[in-house]
Design a protein around this motif. Structure first.
Motif, PDB file in Angstrom:
ATOM      1  N   GLY A   1       8.807   8.204 -13.900  1.00 51.31           N
ATOM      2  CA  GLY A   1       9.439   9.461 -13.532  1.00 51.31           C
ATOM      3  C   GLY A   1      10.298  10.063 -14.625  1.00 51.31           C
ATOM      4  O   GLY A   1      10.085  11.206 -15.054  1.00 51.31           O
ATOM      5  N   HIS A   2      11.286   9.312 -15.097  1.00 48.82           N
ATOM      6  CA  HIS A   2      12.230   9.862 -16.071  1.00 48.82           C
ATOM      7  C   HIS A   2      11.548  10.179 -17.406  1.00 48.82           C
ATOM      8  O   HIS A   2      11.896  11.156 -18.077  1.00 48.82           O
ATOM      9  N   GLN A   3      10.561   9.365 -17.783  1.00 54.10           N
ATOM     10  CA  GLN A   3       9.859   9.605 -19.035  1.00 54.10           C
ATOM     11  C   GLN A   3       8.781  10.669 -18.911  1.00 54.10           C
ATOM     12  O   GLN A   3       8.205  11.090 -19.918  1.00 54.10           O
ATOM     13  N   GLY A   4       8.491  11.090 -17.680  1.00 56.73           N
ATOM     14  CA  GLY A   4       7.557  12.184 -17.474  1.00 56.73           C
ATOM     15  C   GLY A   4       6.116  11.842 -17.777  1.00 56.73           C
ATOM     16  O   GLY A   4       5.371  12.685 -18.294  1.00 56.73           O
ATOM     17  N   VAL A   5       5.712  10.621 -17.460  1.00 53.73           N
ATOM     18  CA  VAL A   5       4.311  10.240 -17.659  1.00 53.73           C
ATOM     19  C   VAL A   5       3.676   9.905 -16.310  1.00 53.73           C
ATOM     20  O   VAL A   5       4.357   9.630 -15.328  1.00 53.73           O
ATOM     21  N   GLY A   6       2.359   9.930 -16.290  1.00 54.88           N
ATOM     22  CA  GLY A   6       1.642   9.695 -15.050  1.00 54.88           C
ATOM     23  C   GLY A   6       0.855   8.401 -15.067  1.00 54.88           C
ATOM     24  O   GLY A   6       0.657   7.775 -16.102  1.00 54.88           O
ATOM     25  N   GLY A   7       0.400   8.022 -13.895  1.00 56.59           N
ATOM     26  CA  GLY A   7      -0.420   6.836 -13.740  1.00 56.59           C
ATOM     27  C   GLY A   7      -0.832   6.711 -12.294  1.00 56.59           C
ATOM     28  O   GLY A   7      -0.420   7.500 -11.433  1.00 56.59           O
ATOM     29  N   VAL A   8      -1.634   5.712 -12.014  1.00 56.31           N
ATOM     30  CA  VAL A   8      -2.149   5.480 -10.664  1.00 56.31           C
ATOM     31  C   VAL A   8      -1.697   4.096 -10.206  1.00 56.31           C
ATOM     32  O   VAL A   8      -2.101   3.086 -10.790  1.00 56.31           O
ATOM     33  N   LEU A   9      -0.855   4.054  -9.201  1.00 54.57           N
ATOM     34  CA  LEU A   9      -0.446   2.797  -8.594  1.00 54.57           C
ATOM     35  C   LEU A   9      -1.348   2.547  -7.398  1.00 54.57           C
ATOM     36  O   LEU A   9      -1.446   3.389  -6.508  1.00 54.57           O
ATOM     37  N   VAL A  10      -2.016   1.404  -7.365  1.00 50.10           N
ATOM     38  CA  VAL A  10      -2.911   1.059  -6.258  1.00 50.10           C
ATOM     39  C   VAL A  10      -2.422  -0.237  -5.640  1.00 50.10           C
ATOM     40  O   VAL A  10      -2.418  -1.291  -6.289  1.00 50.10           O
ATOM     41  N   SER A  11      -2.033  -0.160  -4.382  1.00 49.60           N
ATOM     42  CA  SER A  11      -1.476  -1.344  -3.719  1.00 49.60           C
ATOM     43  C   SER A  11      -2.507  -2.013  -2.823  1.00 49.60           C
ATOM     44  O   SER A  11      -3.574  -1.461  -2.532  1.00 49.60           O
ATOM     45  N   ALA A  12      -2.173  -3.207  -2.401  1.00 47.17           N
ATOM     46  CA  ALA A  12      -2.896  -3.910  -1.346  1.00 47.17           C
ATOM     47  C   ALA A  12      -1.848  -4.521  -0.431  1.00 47.17           C
ATOM     48  O   ALA A  12      -0.672  -4.589  -0.778  1.00 47.17           O
ATOM     49  N   GLY A  13      -2.248  -4.927   0.748  1.00 49.42           N
ATOM     50  CA  GLY A  13      -1.325  -5.631   1.630  1.00 49.42           C
ATOM     51  C   GLY A  13      -0.689  -4.792   2.705  1.00 49.42           C
ATOM     52  O   GLY A  13      -0.303  -5.312   3.746  1.00 49.42           O
ATOM     53  N   GLY A  14      -0.560  -3.489   2.479  1.00 48.78           N
ATOM     54  CA  GLY A  14      -0.024  -2.605   3.507  1.00 48.78           C
ATOM     55  C   GLY A  14       1.302  -3.065   4.082  1.00 48.78           C
ATOM     56  O   GLY A  14       2.134  -3.657   3.392  1.00 48.78           O
ATOM     57  N   SER A  15       1.494  -2.788   5.349  1.00 52.41           N
ATOM     58  CA  SER A  15       2.752  -3.134   6.011  1.00 52.41           C
ATOM     59  C   SER A  15       2.784  -4.576   6.480  1.00 52.41           C
ATOM     60  O   SER A  15       3.844  -5.209   6.482  1.00 52.41           O
ATOM     61  N   TYR A  16       1.637  -5.102   6.920  1.00 50.22           N
ATOM     62  CA  TYR A  16       1.609  -6.471   7.464  1.00 50.22           C
ATOM     63  C   TYR A  16       0.183  -7.004   7.487  1.00 50.22           C
ATOM     64  O   TYR A  16      -0.232  -7.662   8.434  1.00 50.22           O
ATOM     65  N   ASP A  17      -0.576  -6.742   6.422  1.00 47.90           N
ATOM     66  CA  ASP A  17      -1.969  -7.195   6.384  1.00 47.90           C
ATOM     67  C   ASP A  17      -2.076  -8.714   6.361  1.00 47.90           C
ATOM     68  O   ASP A  17      -3.061  -9.275   6.820  1.00 47.90           O
ATOM     69  N   TRP A  18      -1.090  -9.355   5.766  1.00 45.49           N
ATOM     70  CA  TRP A  18      -1.113 -10.820   5.653  1.00 45.49           C
ATOM     71  C   TRP A  18       0.197 -11.363   6.232  1.00 45.49           C
ATOM     72  O   TRP A  18       1.092 -11.757   5.486  1.00 45.49           O
ATOM     73  N   PRO A  19       0.324 -11.405   7.547  1.00 45.59           N
ATOM     74  CA  PRO A  19       1.580 -11.845   8.152  1.00 45.59           C
ATOM     75  C   PRO A  19       1.999 -13.252   7.732  1.00 45.59           C
ATOM     76  O   PRO A  19       3.202 -13.530   7.630  1.00 45.59           O
ATOM     77  N   ALA A  20       1.034 -14.134   7.476  1.00 48.37           N
ATOM     78  CA  ALA A  20       1.379 -15.496   7.089  1.00 48.37           C
ATOM     79  C   ALA A  20       2.116 -15.547   5.752  1.00 48.37           C
ATOM     80  O   ALA A  20       2.783 -16.533   5.435  1.00 48.37           O
ATOM     81  N   GLY A  21       2.008 -14.480   4.968  1.00 49.87           N
ATOM     82  CA  GLY A  21       2.736 -14.411   3.710  1.00 49.87           C
ATOM     83  C   GLY A  21       4.230 -14.182   3.896  1.00 49.87           C
ATOM     84  O   GLY A  21       4.997 -14.306   2.942  1.00 49.87           O
ATOM     85  N   GLY A  22       4.609 -13.822   5.112  1.00 48.55           N
ATOM     86  CA  GLY A  22       6.020 -13.607   5.391  1.00 48.55           C
ATOM     87  C   GLY A  22       6.496 -12.239   4.952  1.00 48.55           C
ATOM     88  O   GLY A  22       5.740 -11.410   4.429  1.00 48.55           O
ATOM     89  N   PHE A  23       7.785 -11.988   5.141  1.00 44.23           N
ATOM     90  CA  PHE A  23       8.355 -10.668   4.910  1.00 44.23           C
ATOM     91  C   PHE A  23       8.299 -10.264   3.436  1.00 44.23           C
ATOM     92  O   PHE A  23       8.328  -9.075   3.115  1.00 44.23           O
ATOM     93  N   THR A  24       8.212 -11.231   2.539  1.00 43.78           N
ATOM     94  CA  THR A  24       8.108 -10.902   1.119  1.00 43.78           C
ATOM     95  C   THR A  24       6.818 -10.151   0.797  1.00 43.78           C
ATOM     96  O   THR A  24       6.755  -9.431  -0.203  1.00 43.78           O
ATOM     97  N   HIS A  25       5.782 -10.324   1.629  1.00 44.52           N
ATOM     98  CA  HIS A  25       4.496  -9.688   1.391  1.00 44.52           C
ATOM     99  C   HIS A  25       4.254  -8.495   2.317  1.00 44.52           C
ATOM    100  O   HIS A  25       3.117  -8.034   2.440  1.00 44.52           O
ATOM    101  N   MET A  26       5.291  -7.991   2.943  1.00 46.47           N
ATOM    102  CA  MET A  26       5.177  -6.833   3.824  1.00 46.47           C
ATOM    103  C   MET A  26       5.948  -5.669   3.218  1.00 46.47           C
ATOM    104  O   MET A  26       7.045  -5.853   2.693  1.00 46.47           O
ATOM    105  N   SER A  27       5.367  -4.477   3.320  1.00 47.03           N
ATOM    106  CA  SER A  27       6.017  -3.328   2.693  1.00 47.03           C
ATOM    107  C   SER A  27       5.889  -2.077   3.560  1.00 47.03           C
ATOM    108  O   SER A  27       5.237  -1.100   3.171  1.00 47.03           O
TER     109      SER A  27
END
Length: 302
Positions: free
Chosen positions: A91-117
């Motif tokens: 943001g501050h440097q004014g450059v672009g890119g594509v962030l692609v996530s996996a895991g969603g909000s609770y796709d892997w509940p066994a991973g615990g809260f660290t893997h939930m977003s």
């Protein structure tokens, strides 16, 4: 059917072959699925290890050097952990890119809260200029990833999930789609929530809009749909209320009501599976029907 994450890895492998300006930055996650891409393009596929701040910094550095970076890991490690780097390095440097996530909000509940977003989209809302895609099907994921890569030097977040609708729609990376029309209110289904929403509103006289791109928010389509009845429900697969302000801004010239349904703020401290998390947050079809019916002034059809 393949998953969105499967489609991401096959799509980005092809894109690296097609576009010499493209680079991929990983933090171990999905590396095993991208071995062919790494072997074919060792100079443009970079694995930084489990160092998420470095992940974002490397992506931004590649953008400063004139490349179009795709940066990938689980959502909690892509957006939440290195948020300061997203804010400053992109943001501050004014450059672009594509962030692609996996895991969603609770796709892997066994991973615990660290893997939930569940708060990832809300967090990006605090920054300027991010496009946010939330595909609801692997076909849509491929379309929106390709759209994101081709989007000049824009900042784009593509939120992938294990949860998927039965069929993909012809998304364009901008507009909401009108899935059905009614007179008693508007329900916006975001990404993989569409199937559950359609099941929930069966027999209700409502318009259903489908949103696979939520930022920028398609205010024009919502205004047209809400002209008959400005009672709006937004069903999102992340933190409830994330898009309420955007909907309110779209309808600021008319009296309106907005209900945001999504992942509750309370932390669920049991693993379970994804379907149990959906039910616990009131996002299964039966719970959605009860909550939507209680809010909208539309009786069920006989």
């Amino acid at each position: 059917m393949d998953t969105m994450r499967d489609r991401f890895t096959t799509t980005v492998t092809r894109l690296l072959d097609e576009d010499p300006r493209l680079a991929l930055v990983l933090a171990e996650i999905s590396r095993d699925r991208l071995e062919d891409a790494e072997h074919r393009h060792p100079d443009r596929v970079i694995n930084v290890g489990i160092r998420e701040q470095l992940l974002i910094g490397t992506g931004a550095g590649l953008a400063l050097a004139g490349l179009r970076p795709i940066v990938h890991t689980f959502a909690s490690f892509l957006v939440e952990r290195p948020f300061e780097q997203i804010k400053l390095d992109f943001g501050h440097q004014g450059v672009g890119g594509v962030l692609v996530s996996a895991g969603g909000s609770y796709d892997w509940p066994a991973g615990g809260f660290t893997h939930m977003s569940p708060g990832d989209v809300a967090l990006l809302d605090t920054l300027d200029g991010w496009t946010v895609h939330v595909p609801g099907h692997p076909d849509e994921a491929e379309t929106l990833i390709r759209h994101a890569v081709a989007a000049g030097d824009n900042k784009v977040y593509v939120r992938l999930s294990q949860q998927s609708n039965t069929e993909g729609l012809a998304v364009d990376g901008a507009r909401f789609l009108t899935v059905r029309e009614g007179n008693g209110g508007v329900v916006i289904a975001v990404g993989p929530m569409l199937d559950a929403v359609l099941a929930a509103v069966e027999g209700l006289d409502v318009t259903v809009l489908y949103a696979s791109t939520v930022r920028p928010f398609d205010a024009a389509t919502l205004r047209r749909a809400a002209a008959k009845s400005p009672h709006v429900v937004i069903v999102e697969p992340y933190l409830e209320g994330t898009s309420n302000a955007a909907a309110g801004a779209a309808l600021q010239s008319v009296p309106h009501r907005v209900l945001g349904l999504g992942v509750a703020r309370r932390e669920l401290r049991r693993y379970g599976d994804m379907s149990e998390h959906l039910a616990a947050h009131g996002l299964d079809p039966a719970s959605l029907r009860e909550r939507i019916s209680a809010f909208l002034p539309v009786p069920a059809s006989a």
